[in-house]
Each structure stands twice: as structure tokens, then as C-alpha cells.
Write a protein that holds these residues in place. Sequence first.
Motif, PDB file in Angstrom:
ATOM      1  N   PRO A 107      19.661 141.561  44.359  1.00 49.04           N
ATOM      2  CA  PRO A 107      19.086 140.546  43.465  1.00 49.04           C
ATOM      3  C   PRO A 107      20.078 139.464  43.041  1.00 49.04           C
ATOM      4  N   LEU A 108      21.378 139.697  43.262  1.00 42.53           N
ATOM      5  CA  LEU A 108      22.392 138.710  42.897  1.00 42.53           C
ATOM      6  C   LEU A 108      22.530 137.619  43.954  1.00 42.53           C
ATOM      7  N   ILE A 109      21.957 137.857  45.141  1.00 42.55           N
ATOM      8  CA  ILE A 109      21.945 136.833  46.185  1.00 42.55           C
ATOM      9  C   ILE A 109      20.750 135.917  45.928  1.00 42.55           C
ATOM     10  N   ARG A 110      20.959 134.629  45.987  1.00 37.67           N
ATOM     11  CA  ARG A 110      19.919 133.673  45.590  1.00 37.67           C
ATOM     12  C   ARG A 110      19.088 133.246  46.803  1.00 37.67           C
ATOM     13  N   PRO A 153       6.255 137.361  38.280  1.00 35.79           N
ATOM     14  CA  PRO A 153       7.645 137.124  37.848  1.00 35.79           C
ATOM     15  C   PRO A 153       8.592 137.248  39.037  1.00 35.79           C
ATOM     16  N   PHE A 154       9.487 136.291  39.165  1.00 38.18           N
ATOM     17  CA  PHE A 154      10.367 136.244  40.333  1.00 38.18           C
ATOM     18  C   PHE A 154      11.747 136.747  39.925  1.00 38.18           C
ATOM     19  N   LYS A 155      12.304 137.729  40.649  1.00 36.24           N
ATOM     20  CA  LYS A 155      13.518 138.400  40.211  1.00 36.24           C
ATOM     21  C   LYS A 155      14.791 137.740  40.727  1.00 36.24           C
ATOM     22  N   TYR A 156      14.679 136.727  41.581  1.00 30.99           N
ATOM     23  CA  TYR A 156      15.874 136.116  42.151  1.00 30.99           C
ATOM     24  C   TYR A 156      16.244 134.825  41.422  1.00 30.99           C
ATOM     25  N   ASN A 157      17.519 134.625  41.298  1.00 30.99           N
ATOM     26  CA  ASN A 157      18.039 133.432  40.631  1.00 30.99           C
ATOM     27  C   ASN A 157      17.784 132.207  41.512  1.00 30.99           C
ATOM     28  N   THR A 158      17.262 131.162  40.913  1.00 27.53           N
ATOM     29  CA  THR A 158      16.966 129.945  41.672  1.00 27.53           C
ATOM     30  C   THR A 158      17.932 128.810  41.342  1.00 27.53           C
ATOM     31  N   THR A 159      19.004 129.110  40.577  1.00 27.95           N
ATOM     32  CA  THR A 159      19.974 128.087  40.184  1.00 27.95           C
ATOM     33  C   THR A 159      21.025 127.911  41.269  1.00 27.95           C
ATOM     34  N   SER A 160      21.328 126.685  41.615  1.00 27.11           N
ATOM     35  CA  SER A 160      22.332 126.417  42.640  1.00 27.11           C
ATOM     36  C   SER A 160      23.700 126.888  42.174  1.00 27.11           C
TER      37      SER A 160
END
Length: 454
Positions: free
Chosen positions: A240-243, A281-288
Motif C-alpha cells: 500500500p506504500l507504493i503509489r 474508499p481507495f487505499k493507495y496514496n495518490t500524491t506525487s
Amino acid sequence: MPGSINLDPPNCDCSSASIAQVEDAHCCLKQRFWWMLHSQTLSDISFIVGSDSEAKTFHAHKNVLSAGSSVFRSMFSGNWAAESSVRVPDIEPSAFSILLRFIYTDDAPLTVEIASQVLYAAKKYAVFILEMQCSEFLQKNLCPNNAFTILVQAKSFSEKSLAESCLDIIDETAEVAMSCEDFLEIDFPTLCEVLKRDTMEVKETALFDAAVRWATAECSRKGLEVTRENQRSLLEGALPLIRFPLMTQKEFTTTVAKSGIFNNQELVDMYYYFSGCSEAPFKYNTTSRSSKEPLIASRLSIGNCSFSILDPESYHGLGFSFSKNVKLLGFGLYTHVPFDYNLKLLLYEGKKLIYEDESVQFKATGDEIHRYYLKTAIPSMANIYYSIYILNKEPLLPTYTLHGTDGKTEITVTDPSGQRSVRIKFLSPPFSIIEGKNVKNCCHSGQLPAIIFK
């Protein structure tokens, strides 16, 4: 001495070939102590160092060790006072040899391969100067090839500054660093710490590939068969830490979907996301990532011109804005008038004063740029109006400000690697910022802004 990696005497200013040829001629205190350690003369304590299969014996002197280490002093004044031998299984013999050599002679022949082990030995026996030397040596010799190895060691030794330096190297060279063998040796918490960083300059596909390679190596360490199921199990909590949303749909398909690491439901969720249909709900980070801000130094100009401003209380300013979030580091102050300048500098964000320096002083010989650095780098937001005002404290000294080269009101600057660029717009600051002052600007053939990227 058994176990020593360097039997040569330490260098000293008074050494000479003629003295060295004379047996037992030791020209200085450093060499006399080296001889004392090396010859084992009158030694009263021995150390059996290393694992049982590779243990080596070192002979030393309690008084000398006590003078160089509070830990040794406590040992030989307490329960170990009557002991003649000490077992040290947790230090490599080569590192212990350097520890002894340093205590006797202040000399530590460090290498990248041995410095971390010597750091551990120095910490264990509280030889603080050697600790600092090892840490500084590792800082100077950091590179992508060893950043992960040193990071793990720095964390285990609580060397926070060294660990941060390792992470900085990894941020800047992530793909290269992760391709090195030492990346595969890190533990799971370190893997997660790296994957969650916002400041890495790397594609998410490269992070995913690196994580899978790490899981393959971890399977071998744990004696597990290398299967997609086992790899996925070892990466639970790290994936989950991979975007993944930062990948293109094609990249996701050819890299992640093809790998077999994701289950069917996760694949469906991702493709829903790519199609814009996902409502769950989306569990992955979408921030660049790579939010490290380049440090920008924009150049102002001062000097003689047809615009002769005789009022020393007049402020003259230059407005500007950036296309990206940056950190403002300083300015280049240009003059072609030989003079001892004594200036006051003000920096505004809109109408808010955010920085002031009453004593900007420099001596100019004419037609040169004086680099002025702010006392602290100031975060500057994209598309926000900033303005610099300069006050001449000397009477009758003309001042004016310029835009970019040939009066350009917008330029684009790029860092040396060609990876990042920032647009700078030059504006005329509003008269109302400093009420009652005579604010003038002119457009002239000036200097390009000086750009400094961190």
C-alpha cells in the motif's frame, strides 16, 4: 599483533628513514605507544575477539585502555579487575584492532568496509572521538552503492544524522540505489520507511520492481519457495506504500498486473480507478512524490543608470512569482558602480513583510554580482506574488531594479540534470506596499536570474 589489519607504525611528522632503520628507535610518543601495543611488552590483559570459528587474540595494557575509555576504566576497576582475559564475540577482529590502535596512537586507518564495524566498537566502549571520526568518514563516502547498508547500520547505532544523509542519497538516486545488492539485505521496517517517503525521485514502477526483488531475496533468507503467494505475503503492509495510481494504466498492466502479485479484486479496483468509476474508499496514496523543493536564487540589479534617484530614503523594488513551490535562497546584487554598499533589504509576500535585513554590506569594484544569501531559506508558493525592496542608506547613491535579460518579464530555468524547471515571472511591485515611498522600476538589459537547485 595477532588480528591486526595494519602492522605499520602510524605516520608522524618527526619520522625519518634513518630513524626507522634503527631497532627500538621510536621518535615520538605516538610511535612509542604503537610499539608498546604491537610488541605486547608488559601487557596485562588479553581479548579473544570475534566468533568462535574466527576468533583472534589481542594483548593490551589496562592502564592505557582505562585512560582512553570510561567503559574499560569501569571494567578494570570493578568485577574485571582480577581478570586477565576478556571474551568479545560481537566485534570483528579487524574493527577491534583499529579501536586499540586509536586508543594507543590516535590513528584510525578507516575504509568504507570497516568503518561501520569500528563505529559499533567505538560506541560500545565509549571512545567518542573515534565515534565522530567514523560517522564523518561514512558521511563523506556515502554513495548509491552503499547507502542502504550504511542506513541500516546507522539506524541500529542511533546515528540520526548519518541515517538522514543515507535517506537523502536514496531520495536522489533511488532507482540506482535499489538496483544494488545491499538493498536486498535491508529489513522489512526499512523497506517500508523508504517506500513511504514523499521525496524520492523515482517512478512507482521502479519501486514495485524493487519490492518484488526484495521479496524474492527474503524468501531465500527464510527458506521459502519463491512463489507469488510467498512474495505477496512478505510484502503485506509494504504494497500500500507504493503509489499505484501514479502509474499509467499501461504501466500498471505491463508491470503489476503481469506480475501476479495482485489478487483479482485488487486488479478490478485499480482498473475501476483508472476508468474513473471507483466509488469505494481507495487505499493507495495518490500524491506525487519528489516534493523536495528546489532552492531558487533570483537576481536583482542595482547600479548607475539614467534613472538617477537622489533620495536615499526611496525604496526600489522588483516583483516576481514562481510556477512551482520553491525555496528562496538568495539573490545576486549586480552593480557596475565601484562603491562600498550599505543597503536595507525587505521581502514581501503580497503585502506581508516576511523577511528584513538592515545590514546588507559589500564592497564592489564595478561591473560584478554580489551573491546575497538569506539567513534561512524561505518557502515560496507557486503563483504567489513576492517582491524585494532595497533601500540605499548612502546619500546620492543612485539605485534601480531590472527585469531579466533584455527586459524579459518571464524566463524558464532548468537545473543541470535537466530534470526540473521553474518559470519566473518578473512584475512591477505595487506602489501601495510601502506607503509614502517613491517606488520606481525600469526595464533594462540586466542579468539572468541566478538559479540554485538543491
